[in-house]
Design a protein around this motif. Structure first.
Motif, PDB file in Angstrom:
ATOM      1  N   ALA A 125     -22.043  26.640 -46.087  1.00  0.00           N
ATOM      2  CA  ALA A 125     -21.511  27.923 -45.521  1.00  0.00           C
ATOM      3  C   ALA A 125     -22.200  28.966 -44.624  1.00  0.00           C
ATOM      4  CB  ALA A 125     -23.005  28.903 -47.133  1.00  0.00           C
ATOM      5  N   GLY A 126     -22.441  28.169 -43.445  1.00  0.00           N
ATOM      6  CA  GLY A 126     -22.321  28.437 -42.207  1.00  0.00           C
ATOM      7  C   GLY A 126     -21.386  29.098 -41.400  1.00  0.00           C
ATOM      8  N   GLY A 127     -21.955  29.387 -39.975  1.00  0.00           N
ATOM      9  CA  GLY A 127     -20.909  29.980 -39.263  1.00  0.00           C
ATOM     10  C   GLY A 127     -19.657  29.103 -38.880  1.00  0.00           C
ATOM     11  N   THR A 128     -19.677  27.670 -39.265  1.00  0.00           N
ATOM     12  CA  THR A 128     -18.179  26.827 -38.875  1.00  0.00           C
ATOM     13  C   THR A 128     -17.764  26.504 -40.108  1.00  0.00           C
ATOM     14  OG1 THR A 128     -19.440  24.802 -37.966  1.00  0.00           O
ATOM     15  CG2 THR A 128     -18.499  26.138 -36.476  1.00  0.00           C
ATOM     16  N   GLY A 129     -18.764  26.090 -40.972  1.00  0.00           N
ATOM     17  CA  GLY A 129     -18.884  25.420 -42.313  1.00  0.00           C
ATOM     18  C   GLY A 129     -17.835  26.741 -43.056  1.00  0.00           C
ATOM     19  N   GLN A 130     -17.574  27.714 -43.360  1.00  0.00           N
ATOM     20  CA  GLN A 130     -16.959  29.218 -43.892  1.00  0.00           C
ATOM     21  C   GLN A 130     -15.419  29.016 -44.101  1.00  0.00           C
ATOM     22  OE1 GLN A 130     -16.930  33.426 -43.602  1.00  0.00           O
ATOM     23  NE2 GLN A 130     -18.393  32.751 -41.294  1.00  0.00           N
ATOM     24  N   PHE A 131     -15.246  28.692 -42.301  1.00  0.00           N
ATOM     25  CA  PHE A 131     -14.079  28.990 -42.161  1.00  0.00           C
ATOM     26  C   PHE A 131     -13.323  27.241 -42.826  1.00  0.00           C
ATOM     27  CE2 PHE A 131     -15.464  31.435 -39.209  1.00  0.00           C
ATOM     28  CZ  PHE A 131     -14.671  32.470 -40.014  1.00  0.00           C
ATOM     29  N   ALA A 132     -13.982  26.261 -42.033  1.00  0.00           N
ATOM     30  CA  ALA A 132     -13.823  25.187 -42.976  1.00  0.00           C
ATOM     31  C   ALA A 132     -13.094  25.168 -43.956  1.00  0.00           C
ATOM     32  CB  ALA A 132     -14.459  23.457 -41.909  1.00  0.00           C
ATOM     33  N   VAL A 133     -13.982  25.484 -45.020  1.00  0.00           N
ATOM     34  CA  VAL A 133     -13.723  25.721 -46.853  1.00  0.00           C
ATOM     35  C   VAL A 133     -11.925  26.192 -46.606  1.00  0.00           C
ATOM     36  CG1 VAL A 133     -14.518  26.991 -48.855  1.00  0.00           C
ATOM     37  CG2 VAL A 133     -16.372  25.443 -47.488  1.00  0.00           C
ATOM     38  N   GLN A 134     -11.721  27.359 -46.164  1.00  0.00           N
ATOM     39  CA  GLN A 134     -10.958  28.316 -46.644  1.00  0.00           C
ATOM     40  C   GLN A 134      -9.922  27.704 -45.843  1.00  0.00           C
ATOM     41  OE1 GLN A 134     -12.386  32.698 -46.151  1.00  0.00           O
ATOM     42  NE2 GLN A 134     -13.500  31.637 -45.226  1.00  0.00           N
ATOM     43  N   LEU A 135      -9.763  27.143 -44.714  1.00  0.00           N
ATOM     44  CA  LEU A 135      -8.620  26.287 -44.178  1.00  0.00           C
ATOM     45  C   LEU A 135      -8.373  25.370 -44.905  1.00  0.00           C
ATOM     46  CD1 LEU A 135      -9.891  26.991 -40.380  1.00  0.00           C
ATOM     47  CD2 LEU A 135      -7.818  28.737 -41.863  1.00  0.00           C
ATOM     48  N   SER A 136      -9.205  24.838 -45.408  1.00  0.00           N
ATOM     49  CA  SER A 136      -8.444  23.242 -46.249  1.00  0.00           C
ATOM     50  C   SER A 136      -8.310  24.216 -47.724  1.00  0.00           C
ATOM     51  CB  SER A 136      -9.670  22.189 -46.900  1.00  0.00           C
ATOM     52  OG  SER A 136     -10.347  22.124 -45.382  1.00  0.00           O
ATOM     53  N   LYS A 137      -8.561  25.001 -48.014  1.00  0.00           N
ATOM     54  CA  LYS A 137      -8.391  25.673 -49.691  1.00  0.00           C
ATOM     55  C   LYS A 137      -6.735  26.399 -49.325  1.00  0.00           C
ATOM     56  CE  LYS A 137      -8.935  25.405 -52.962  1.00  0.00           C
ATOM     57  NZ  LYS A 137      -9.107  24.966 -54.122  1.00  0.00           N
ATOM     58  N   ILE A 138      -6.332  26.826 -47.953  1.00  0.00           N
ATOM     59  CA  ILE A 138      -5.599  27.704 -47.883  1.00  0.00           C
ATOM     60  C   ILE A 138      -4.460  26.301 -47.192  1.00  0.00           C
ATOM     61  CG2 ILE A 138      -3.421  28.009 -45.974  1.00  0.00           C
ATOM     62  CD1 ILE A 138      -6.205  30.325 -44.923  1.00  0.00           C
ATOM     63  N   ALA A 139      -4.763  24.802 -47.175  1.00  0.00           N
ATOM     64  CA  ALA A 139      -4.055  23.752 -46.932  1.00  0.00           C
ATOM     65  C   ALA A 139      -3.649  23.122 -48.377  1.00  0.00           C
ATOM     66  CB  ALA A 139      -4.287  22.864 -45.849  1.00  0.00           C
ATOM     67  N   LYS A 140      -4.151  24.210 -49.493  1.00  0.00           N
ATOM     68  CA  LYS A 140      -4.460  23.414 -50.992  1.00  0.00           C
ATOM     69  C   LYS A 140      -4.969  22.181 -50.987  1.00  0.00           C
ATOM     70  CE  LYS A 140       0.028  25.748 -52.158  1.00  0.00           C
ATOM     71  NZ  LYS A 140       1.577  25.200 -51.997  1.00  0.00           N
ATOM     72  N   CYS A 141      -6.469  21.782 -50.140  1.00  0.00           N
ATOM     73  CA  CYS A 141      -6.533  21.047 -50.565  1.00  0.00           C
ATOM     74  C   CYS A 141      -7.820  21.180 -51.725  1.00  0.00           C
ATOM     75  CB  CYS A 141      -7.421  20.444 -49.776  1.00  0.00           C
ATOM     76  SG  CYS A 141      -6.570  19.316 -47.809  1.00  0.00           S
ATOM     77  N   HIS A 142      -9.095  19.790 -52.107  1.00  0.00           N
ATOM     78  CA  HIS A 142      -9.608  20.343 -53.648  1.00  0.00           C
ATOM     79  C   HIS A 142     -10.481  20.538 -52.041  1.00  0.00           C
ATOM     80  CE1 HIS A 142     -12.040  19.787 -56.947  1.00  0.00           C
ATOM     81  NE2 HIS A 142     -13.191  18.981 -56.305  1.00  0.00           N
ATOM     82  N   VAL A 143     -12.396  21.009 -52.135  1.00  0.00           N
ATOM     83  CA  VAL A 143     -12.985  21.235 -51.192  1.00  0.00           C
ATOM     84  C   VAL A 143     -14.535  21.112 -52.153  1.00  0.00           C
ATOM     85  CG1 VAL A 143     -14.389  22.420 -49.595  1.00  0.00           C
ATOM     86  CG2 VAL A 143     -11.622  22.374 -49.804  1.00  0.00           C
ATOM     87  N   ILE A 144     -15.398  20.266 -51.501  1.00  0.00           N
ATOM     88  CA  ILE A 144     -16.869  19.908 -51.747  1.00  0.00           C
ATOM     89  C   ILE A 144     -17.465  20.792 -50.594  1.00  0.00           C
ATOM     90  CG2 ILE A 144     -18.623  18.635 -52.496  1.00  0.00           C
ATOM     91  CD1 ILE A 144     -14.989  16.935 -52.725  1.00  0.00           C
TER      92      ILE A 144
END
Length: 377
Positions: free
Chosen positions: A182-201
């Protein structure tokens, strides 16, 4: 509206500011400004950095812009910079701050081929913790307007995008673990991984952050203060995770390493848990590292944005397009929930850094620098 050439800038200096040039709103650019300066090397930001109130406003050279900063970004690495860890040869005093957005208030003749006074721009360059910063025109990024959401992309967004694209090997169905999600870079790692259709923890430290992670599509957010991360991973992901985006270090690094699947990849983009220590490191169980990687044919790789600037422009363009189309949330934390209120003004940067290291921020920490028309000349 005045366009300042390099010759004109020098003339102003020669006249000892007898005449002050005007910004695009018609108010005089002051002779002096405030800025933060590292005056001694220390990972303690308050001990290392001094707010200086009577610094000359810098003048743009032929290929430069003079930017009046309106928003500046806080990064965990600010204390690495104040401790002198990035370039030990640099001795105090030196300017600090990595990124800013604002308006062009003056510019050199060559720079005027691409930019105009009043234009909104962003930049990544040392010295942003100041009211005015000279920025080479060739590294400036034109913006539709000055708003803090754009600032979230400059370091945090590009770090997540480039590291995952170059090192992550993301593809549909892969399991991605993002620490400090939920931090500055983490929020983008989550969203970009979801855009790539990954399962994100994603790991976080509060129920508020848990709710935010759910809102941006995180499949399995974990509040590590309420659940044991290792237990969740062991029970729900017994075959491990394919990619780890790791920024915490210490015990979290050890846990993430153990959670890697066969042929898994662990990307280190930071280790914030150790930055405030004298060595800048937090202990890890490194003795077993070779055996753990070998056993799983796993890989461990660091990522430092400075080494990937050839990819930077394309990354920014892509992220700006995603944001413009509503496909990317750029969460900004301006300190509304901080004990002493919003982060406004250069002196509040000290509070903002403290706030980050208590783990309270959700999204990118940003400080606003309001323009004071009545500044003394």
């Amino acid at each position: 509206m005045l366009r300042l050439t390099a010759a004109g800038a020098r003339a102003i200096v020669d006249m000892s500011y007898a005449r002050h040039f005007l910004d695009f709103q018609g108010s005089a650019i002051p002779r002096a400004m405030q800025k933060l300066v590292v005056t001694r090397l220390s990972p303690n930001f308050r001990e290392a950095v001094t707010l200086r109130r009577d610094c000359p406003v810098p003048l743009p050279g032929d290929g430069d812009l003079l930017v009046r900063n309106r928003f500046v970004g806080i990064n965990a690495s600010d204390i690495n910079y104040s401790a002198g860890r990035y370039d030990p040869s640099v001795k105090p005093p030196f300017d600090i701050g990595f990124e800013g957005i604002g308006e062009v208030v003056a510019l050199g003749l060559s720079a005027s081929a691409r930019y105009t006074v009043g234009q909104a721009v962003a930049y990544v360059a040392p010295g942003s913790f100041a009211e005015y910063t000279v920025v080479p025109a060739n590294i400036a990024i034109p913006l539709p307007s000055v708003k803090p959401e754009y600032l979230t992309l400059l370091v945090s967004g590009t770090t997540a995008y480039i590291s995952l694209k170059e090192l992550g090997g993301l593809s549909e169905g892969k399991k991605v673990l993002v620490t400090a999600a939920a931090g500055g870079t983490g929020q983008f790692a989550v969203q970009l991984s979801k855009i790539a259709k990954c399962h994100v923890i994603g790991t976080c430290s509060s129920d508020k952050k848990l709710a935010f992670l759910k809102s941006i599509g995180c499949d399995r957010p974990i509040n590590y203060k309420a659940e044991a991360v290792h237990a969740v991973l062991k029970q729900e992901y017994p075959d491990g995770v394919d990619v780890v985006y790791e920024s915490v270090g210490g015990a979290m690094f050890d846990l993430a390493l153990d959670a890697l699947a066969t042929k898994g990849r662990l990307i280190i983009i930071g280790f914030i848990s150790g930055y405030q220590s004298p060595a800048g490191l937090s202990p890890i169980k490194a003795g077993a590292l070779p055996a753990k990687l070998l056993k799983k044919s796993a890989s461990l790789q660091g990522f430092f944005l400075n080494h990937y600037f050839s990819k930077y422009q394309a990354a920014m363009e892509h992220l700006l397009e995603l944001y413009a189309h509503g496909e990317l949330v750029c969460e900004v934390d301006l300190g509304h929930l901080a004990p002493e209120g919003r982060f406004i003004g250069l002196d509040s940067i000290f509070r903002a850094v403290d706030y980050m290291y208590t783990g309270k921020n959700t999204g990118k920490l940003v400080v606003e620098l309001p323009h004071c028309v009545s500044s003394k000349l």
